[in-house]
Design an enzyme around this catalytic site. Structure first.
Site, PDB file in Angstrom:
ATOM      1  N   ARG A 104      89.032  23.479  -8.262  1.00 51.54           N
ATOM      2  CA  ARG A 104      90.373  23.645  -8.812  1.00 51.54           C
ATOM      3  C   ARG A 104      91.099  22.305  -8.874  1.00 51.54           C
ATOM      4  O   ARG A 104      92.268  22.189  -8.637  1.00 51.54           O
ATOM      5  CB  ARG A 104      91.170  24.674  -8.038  1.00 51.54           C
ATOM      6  N   CYS A 156      92.989  35.309   0.042  1.00 53.23           N
ATOM      7  CA  CYS A 156      92.751  35.807   1.398  1.00 53.23           C
ATOM      8  C   CYS A 156      92.962  34.692   2.422  1.00 53.23           C
ATOM      9  O   CYS A 156      93.136  33.527   2.084  1.00 53.23           O
ATOM     10  CB  CYS A 156      91.342  36.375   1.505  1.00 53.23           C
ATOM     11  N   ALA A 204      90.622  31.813   2.139  1.00 45.20           N
ATOM     12  CA  ALA A 204      90.965  30.933   1.013  1.00 45.20           C
ATOM     13  C   ALA A 204      92.042  29.928   1.420  1.00 45.20           C
ATOM     14  O   ALA A 204      91.973  28.745   1.087  1.00 45.20           O
ATOM     15  CB  ALA A 204      91.440  31.759  -0.179  1.00 45.20           C
ATOM     16  N   HIS A 238      96.530  29.283   6.288  1.00 50.84           N
ATOM     17  CA  HIS A 238      97.199  27.990   6.485  1.00 50.84           C
ATOM     18  C   HIS A 238      97.488  27.794   7.966  1.00 50.84           C
ATOM     19  O   HIS A 238      97.239  26.737   8.532  1.00 50.84           O
ATOM     20  CB  HIS A 238      98.547  27.951   5.758  1.00 50.84           C
TER      21      HIS A 238
HETATM   22 FE1  CFM Z   1     101.270  24.905  -0.861  1.00 49.22          FE
HETATM   23 FE2  CFM Z   1     101.370  26.003  -3.015  1.00 49.22          FE
HETATM   24 FE3  CFM Z   1      99.523  26.682  -1.165  1.00 49.22          FE
HETATM   25 FE4  CFM Z   1      99.415  24.301  -2.431  1.00 49.22          FE
HETATM   26 FE5  CFM Z   1      97.776  25.412  -4.297  1.00 49.22          FE
HETATM   27 FE6  CFM Z   1      99.786  27.067  -4.809  1.00 49.22          FE
HETATM   28 FE7  CFM Z   1      97.935  27.763  -3.049  1.00 49.22          FE
HETATM   29 MO1  CFM Z   1      97.376  27.665  -5.618  1.00 49.22          MO
HETATM   30  S1  CFM Z   1     101.440  23.939  -2.815  1.00 49.22           S
HETATM   31  S2  CFM Z   1      99.137  24.816  -0.381  1.00 49.22           S
HETATM   32  S3  CFM Z   1      97.814  23.346  -3.550  1.00 49.22           S
HETATM   33  S4  CFM Z   1     101.632  27.021  -1.191  1.00 49.22           S
HETATM   34  S5  CFM Z   1      98.673  25.841  -6.133  1.00 49.22           S
HETATM   35  S6  CFM Z   1     102.029  26.896  -4.815  1.00 49.22           S
HETATM   36  S7  CFM Z   1      98.885  28.969  -4.496  1.00 49.22           S
HETATM   37  S8  CFM Z   1      96.235  26.789  -3.841  1.00 49.22           S
HETATM   38  S9  CFM Z   1      97.956  28.230  -0.967  1.00 49.22           S
END
Ligand code: CFM
Length: 553
Positions: free
Chosen positions: A106, A72, A75, A206
């Site tokens: 994690r 989400c 997150a 993000h």
């Molecule tokens: Fe970038 Fe990722 Fe992500 Fe990531 Fe991650 Fe991920 Fe993620 Mo899991 S590099 S920031 S540290 S898009 S592994 S492939 S899915 S948490 S939001």
């Protein structure tokens, strides 16, 4: 259109043994007509023609009923981008589950000994633990108390507050509480309206995280530190110690990291980030907004790098050296590469006879499905299919499609900051002519070619893959390895296929840089050559199971 295609295969190879179109048709058959129509745009058979790739539908809502793997908005904001900064107290304003499940277990690592105050709050889980009373009468009072209590106990430099779904629904004004407490306590306190339901995935989070970091942290400290080649490492979150390995290599080259967003980071460094001379971007999806905004406001260019894969690491280091146009740095970088590569090559040649020709699929997040293809290429393995959970078209097709992306209502909900040149601090690090010259040399600033142009023709690219599609892919291709996350892990293993988590690394790592590559080679060798998997029989293979069809369309 040209693709500056340094990660590309020499010759695209056709996957002749498979008929990907037939598999796609088969996959869509199970769906009601409308669902199939939408999914057809998200399941693409790759075709690289010059620099063109097919269009993919991405960053759209998951169809209810399909089991996807997305997270989400909260997150993406709290768990991913802000979480790894060790000396900010991150308070989740919401019911306890949101805080508990985004507690950084994690494997984001951090090293508090590198900052003077030794603060590290990452081991704690801070939450307002909202109850029925707050849902009915409002939660601002409890939030105020929580901020005060966190401050009294820990005396942090900064506190960040994250809104969860109910906070948005009942209308608590977290930003005014933050302003009020900032005034009262005299430390930096800021909030994120990152309610879980915003946008269509963690990608929205993000963006919100980037915006608030830009408004509340970046640019607070203008002190220009030491170092000749001063860079920020963007989009590296130190899963499994990746950032430590990247730091080791950059330091060895004499490159100074002003700040990292946000693996092994501290807030003071982020506040100083705008004084660097270059942003290097690992995960384009999660942090491109900060890179773009820093360029506009401070004149700081960015380049895309990838430290996953030994060859990719060497290429990325060379790109940085080319950017700084200093023969001393170029010489140092070459020296480091030639020091590091022999061990890598030795490890690779040991496993290569056992890994070559093995087949793999990767369905991960928003950048790793692309980055990890480098390591598999080094292992001589074939990537049959790949996809992201929540990336946008530019991560698939390259940033050249940005002007053509339709902005839908879900994206329009996320604030787009109006950024202007800073009247005093805007200082272009390179002139347009210099940027053009760099581009000719293959160092494109503000460019990312995306995943699809680097993949073979005929490979399947699937956005926001569903459980049903995952199982069909396994049955159709019988890959030697499947890379994804914890949600898929055990189902894949029950099919008798080894599964590597590329989010948490299954508690292994680091996999970045030169030493990381060695770790990865050895681990993948063990996984794809273990005989245990062929003995596995899933319960449904032994006993017939119930099956069902859709009742209506
Ligand atoms: Fe970038 Fe990722 Fe992500 Fe990531 Fe991650 Fe991920 Fe993620 Mo899991 S590099 S920031 S540290 S898009 S592994 S492939 S899915 S948490 S939001």
């Amino acid at each position: 259109m040209t693709v500056s295609n340094e990660y590309r295969q020499e010759e695209p190879i056709e996957l002749v043994e498979y008929n990907p179109e037939a598999i796609k048709t088969e996959m869509l058959k199970k769906y009601p007509t409308k669902v199939a129509r939408k999914r057809a745009k998200q399941i693409i058979v790759n075709k690289v023609e010059g620099s063109d790739v097919p269009e993919i539908l991405a960053n759209v809502r998951t169809i209810p009923g399909l089991i996807g793997q997305r997270g989400c908005c909260y997150a993406g904001c709290k768990g991913v981008v802000l979480g790894p900064t060790r000396d900010i107290i991150n308070i989740t304003h919401g019911p306890i589950g949101c805080g508990f499940y985004s507690w950084l277990t994690r494997r984001n690592q951090t090293d508090p000994s590198t900052t003077p105050d030794n603060h590290n709050f990452m081991t704690y889980c801070f939450s307002t633990d909202m109850q029925e009373e707050q849902i009915i009468f409002g939660g601002e009072k409890k939030l105020r108390q929580a901020i005060q209590e966190a401050y009294d106990n820990f005396k942090p430099k900064a506190i960040a507050v994250f809104a969860t779904c109910p906070v948005g629904l009942i209308g608590d004004d977290i930003h005014s509480v933050c302003r009020e407490m900032k005034e009262k306590l005299g430390i930096n306190i800021f909030g994120f309206s990152c309610e879980g339901y915003k946008g269509v995935s963690q990608s929205a989070g993000h963006h919100i995280a980037n915006n608030q970091l830009f408004k509340h942290v970046i640019g607070l400290d203008d002190t220009i530190g030491e170092g000749n080649y001063r860079i920020n490492l963007l989009g590296e979150y130190n899963i499994g110690g990746d950032a430590f390995e990247i730091e080791r290599i950059l330091q060895k080259c004499g490159i100074t990291i002003v700040s990292t967003f946000s693996g092994n980071s501290s807030i003071d460094k982020i506040a100083n980030a705008h004084t660097a001379d270059l942003n290097i971007v690992m995960c384009h999806r999660s942090i491109n907004y900060v890179a773009e905004m820093m360029e506009k406001k401070y004149g700081l260019p960015w380049i895309k790098v990838n430290f996953i894969g030994a060859k990719a690491t060497a290429k990325s280091l060379r790109k940085i050296a080319q950017y700084f146009e200093d023969p001393a740095l170029t010489a140092k970088v070459e020296e480091v590469i030639s020091e590091e590569m022999p061990a890598v090559e030795k490890a690779c040649s040991e496993v290569l006879p056992r890994t070559i020709g093995k087949k793999v699929m990767l369905f991960v997040g928003g950048s790793r499905a692309h980055h990890y293809q480098e390591l598999f290429r080094e292992l001589g393995m074939e990537v049959l299919a790949a996809g992201y959970e929540f990336a946008h078209r530019d991560d698939y097709e390259g940033r050249r499609v940005l002007p053509f992306i339709t902005v839908d209502a879900d994206s329009r909900n996320i604030e787009e900051l109006e950024v202007e040149q800073d009247p005093e601090r805007y200082k272009p690090r390179k002139s347009p002519e210099e940027l053009e010259k760099l581009k000719q040399l293959g160092v494109e600033c503000s460019g990312y070619e995306g995943m699809m142009p680097t993949m073979q023709n005929g490979s399947l690219i699937i956005d926001d893959i569903s459980q049903h599609e995952t199982e069909m892919m396994i049955e159709a291709f019988k890959p030697d390895l499947f890379c994804a996350g914890i949600k898929e892990k055990y189902i894949i293993q029950k099919h008798g296929i080894p599964m590597k988590q590329l989010h948490s690394y299954d508690y292994g790592g680091p996999y970045a840089g030169f030493r990381g590559a060695i770790n990865f080679y050895r681990e993948i060798d063990r996984m794809v050559n273990s005989k245990i998997w062929r003995y596995l029989r899933a319960p449904w293979q032994k006993r017939p199971e119930l099956s069902a069809t859709y009742a209506c369309e």
